[in-house]
Design a protein around this motif. Sequence first.
Motif, mmCIF file in Angstrom:
data_model
loop_
_atom_site.group_PDB
_atom_site.id
_atom_site.type_symbol
_atom_site.label_atom_id
_atom_site.label_comp_id
_atom_site.label_asym_id
_atom_site.label_seq_id
_atom_site.Cartn_x
_atom_site.Cartn_y
_atom_site.Cartn_z
ATOM 1 N N PHE A 45 30.649 -38.432 80.266
ATOM 2 C CA PHE A 45 31.949 -37.824 80.526
ATOM 3 C C PHE A 45 31.883 -36.328 80.832
ATOM 4 C CE2 PHE A 45 32.336 -41.103 77.168
ATOM 5 C CZ PHE A 45 32.959 -42.088 77.926
ATOM 6 N N VAL A 46 30.803 -35.669 80.434
ATOM 7 C CA VAL A 46 30.694 -34.217 80.553
ATOM 8 C C VAL A 46 29.413 -33.859 81.302
ATOM 9 C CG1 VAL A 46 30.419 -32.065 79.266
ATOM 10 C CG2 VAL A 46 32.017 -33.808 78.446
ATOM 11 N N THR A 47 29.566 -33.099 82.375
ATOM 12 C CA THR A 47 28.399 -32.617 83.116
ATOM 13 C C THR A 47 27.667 -31.549 82.323
ATOM 14 O OG1 THR A 47 29.413 -33.080 85.255
ATOM 15 C CG2 THR A 47 27.662 -31.453 85.223
ATOM 16 N N THR A 48 28.414 -30.566 81.826
ATOM 17 C CA THR A 48 27.824 -29.512 81.007
ATOM 18 C C THR A 48 28.910 -28.873 80.150
ATOM 19 O OG1 THR A 48 26.451 -27.508 81.054
ATOM 20 C CG2 THR A 48 28.147 -27.697 82.749
ATOM 21 N N LEU A 49 28.514 -28.370 78.995
ATOM 22 C CA LEU A 49 29.356 -27.484 78.193
ATOM 23 C C LEU A 49 28.939 -26.060 78.520
ATOM 24 C CD1 LEU A 49 28.962 -29.428 74.835
ATOM 25 C CD2 LEU A 49 30.938 -29.530 76.372
ATOM 26 N N TYR A 50 29.845 -25.093 78.340
ATOM 27 C CA TYR A 50 29.501 -23.740 78.741
ATOM 28 C C TYR A 50 30.217 -22.691 77.886
ATOM 29 C CZ TYR A 50 34.029 -23.905 81.063
ATOM 30 O OH TYR A 50 35.379 -24.041 81.307
ATOM 31 N N HIS A 51 29.641 -21.490 77.901
ATOM 32 C CA HIS A 51 30.223 -20.305 77.247
ATOM 33 C C HIS A 51 30.028 -19.139 78.207
ATOM 34 C CE1 HIS A 51 29.917 -17.066 73.878
ATOM 35 N NE2 HIS A 51 31.149 -17.132 74.355
ATOM 36 N N PHE A 52 31.122 -18.584 78.702
ATOM 37 C CA PHE A 52 31.138 -17.539 79.718
ATOM 38 C C PHE A 52 31.641 -16.247 79.093
ATOM 39 C CE2 PHE A 52 33.372 -14.997 82.826
ATOM 40 C CZ PHE A 52 32.684 -15.133 84.023
ATOM 41 N N VAL A 121 34.050 -39.829 85.833
ATOM 42 C CA VAL A 121 34.424 -40.769 84.776
ATOM 43 C C VAL A 121 35.117 -40.031 83.641
ATOM 44 C CG1 VAL A 121 33.558 -42.398 83.039
ATOM 45 C CG2 VAL A 121 32.614 -42.416 85.345
ATOM 46 N N GLY A 122 34.598 -38.852 83.284
ATOM 47 C CA GLY A 122 35.200 -38.076 82.211
ATOM 48 C C GLY A 122 36.616 -37.645 82.544
ATOM 49 N N TRP A 123 36.842 -37.207 83.773
ATOM 50 C CA TRP A 123 38.186 -36.820 84.191
ATOM 51 C C TRP A 123 39.151 -37.992 84.021
ATOM 52 C CZ3 TRP A 123 41.381 -32.983 85.226
ATOM 53 C CH2 TRP A 123 42.571 -33.277 85.888
ATOM 54 N N ARG A 188 35.192 -52.493 86.891
ATOM 55 C CA ARG A 188 34.947 -52.497 88.338
ATOM 56 C C ARG A 188 35.110 -51.097 88.921
ATOM 57 N NH1 ARG A 188 38.566 -56.583 91.320
ATOM 58 N NH2 ARG A 188 37.343 -55.896 93.128
ATOM 59 N N HIS A 189 36.014 -50.321 88.348
ATOM 60 C CA HIS A 189 36.168 -48.945 88.800
ATOM 61 C C HIS A 189 34.935 -48.121 88.439
ATOM 62 C CE1 HIS A 189 40.878 -49.126 88.996
ATOM 63 N NE2 HIS A 189 40.284 -50.064 89.697
ATOM 64 N N LEU A 190 34.391 -48.376 87.247
ATOM 65 C CA LEU A 190 33.151 -47.694 86.866
ATOM 66 C C LEU A 190 32.022 -48.030 87.843
ATOM 67 C CD1 LEU A 190 33.126 -48.136 82.978
ATOM 68 C CD2 LEU A 190 33.502 -46.011 84.251
ATOM 69 N N GLU A 191 31.962 -49.278 88.253
ATOM 70 C CA GLU A 191 30.944 -49.699 89.220
ATOM 71 C C GLU A 191 31.129 -48.960 90.542
ATOM 72 O OE1 GLU A 191 29.436 -53.809 91.437
ATOM 73 O OE2 GLU A 191 30.851 -53.912 89.754
ATOM 74 N N ARG A 228 41.184 -41.437 94.089
ATOM 75 C CA ARG A 228 41.738 -41.438 92.730
ATOM 76 C C ARG A 228 40.774 -40.834 91.732
ATOM 77 N NH1 ARG A 228 43.510 -46.973 89.445
ATOM 78 N NH2 ARG A 228 43.474 -46.084 87.344
ATOM 79 N N TYR A 229 39.481 -41.117 91.869
ATOM 80 C CA TYR A 229 38.517 -40.676 90.858
ATOM 81 C C TYR A 229 37.778 -39.391 91.220
ATOM 82 C CZ TYR A 229 39.309 -44.988 88.332
ATOM 83 O OH TYR A 229 39.902 -46.006 87.612
ATOM 84 N N PHE A 230 37.641 -39.104 92.509
ATOM 85 C CA PHE A 230 36.886 -37.916 92.926
ATOM 86 C C PHE A 230 37.779 -36.820 93.504
ATOM 87 C CE2 PHE A 230 33.600 -41.107 92.690
ATOM 88 C CZ PHE A 230 32.452 -40.426 92.337
ATOM 89 N N GLY A 231 39.031 -37.117 93.791
ATOM 90 C CA GLY A 231 39.947 -36.097 94.280
ATOM 91 C C GLY A 231 40.054 -35.990 95.781
#
Length: 310
Positions: A45-52, A121-123, A188-191, A228-231
């Motif tokens: 669900f998460v690509t990366t966590l960050y601290h800016f 998927v996380g979004w 099926r959407h995950l696929e 729907r899933y990628f924008g």
Amino acid sequence: MSQTMDAPTAPPELDRDLPHPQGPLTAAALISVDYIAPPAPIAPFVTTLYHFRCDEPLIRDIQPAAIGQLCIFPHGTGEMHFAEGYRDPNHPVGLLTPLSRATPIEVEGPFHAFGAALTPVGWAALTGLHAGQHKDRLLPAASVLGPEIAELGERLIAAYRDGSISGRDCALAVGDFVGANVKPVHPRHLELIAATGRWLGASFNPEIGELSGVAGYSGRQVQRLVERYFGLPPRALARKYRALRAAALLSAPQLSLEDEAEIAEAFFDQPHMIREIAHFVGRTPARLTDPSTPYLAEMIDARNLRELGP
């Protein structure tokens, strides 16, 4: 007959309404960004966590086109300048929706932020929102995720400000919230999402027809579900990731002859490549290795494009 991206015909002109920062971008030596690998349970669900962090009185940067972020701002007040002409403030506890193009940021500092960059998927699993219908906005997170995220954000902001919790631990707490609040996505959407990632990663110019029939969906259904899933629909999505992938390679310390040739073949001509990268990444290729742009260099790093698959 299957279709390919751009070649061999000349590309259309890009939109001319892309906003630009009103002044020079903040220098590298003044910015610190820590990227934290997501724990295994939230990695889908998460690509990366960050601290800016940047303690300058005024910070200007550009956010490359991305999926979406759950972001908390303990210091700094500013805006994102979207191409349609409107601006959204950085709410203390914000939800950055998927971006269709590079978007300038201007903040009165000091500016500190922590959060989670989401996968497609996380979004979907966290927000339930149609990425295409809600793209290019910075929303108050509670308006989508409920009062719990506002309460968590307020606690983390207070603890971060008084020094009782580190930025890394704040980011991990945001990741914990994501893990505790994601909901199932249709199998099926995950696929389809996984197949789309493989499709995007297989070629700079993937053939649109290759997605038809994925997970049993017709070409028209695939168009709707990808947006729907990628924008973005598949053709525009392939343009976006072609630019991001090319930028990631061009920003590397060394570019192999093979990669250089592949990038050259991916675009109609060099001016087209420059326009595309500027549109989706916010820099021309000549500035991708500019030491004054550390935030950009991190965001387009190949490890932050995990949604493309192997």
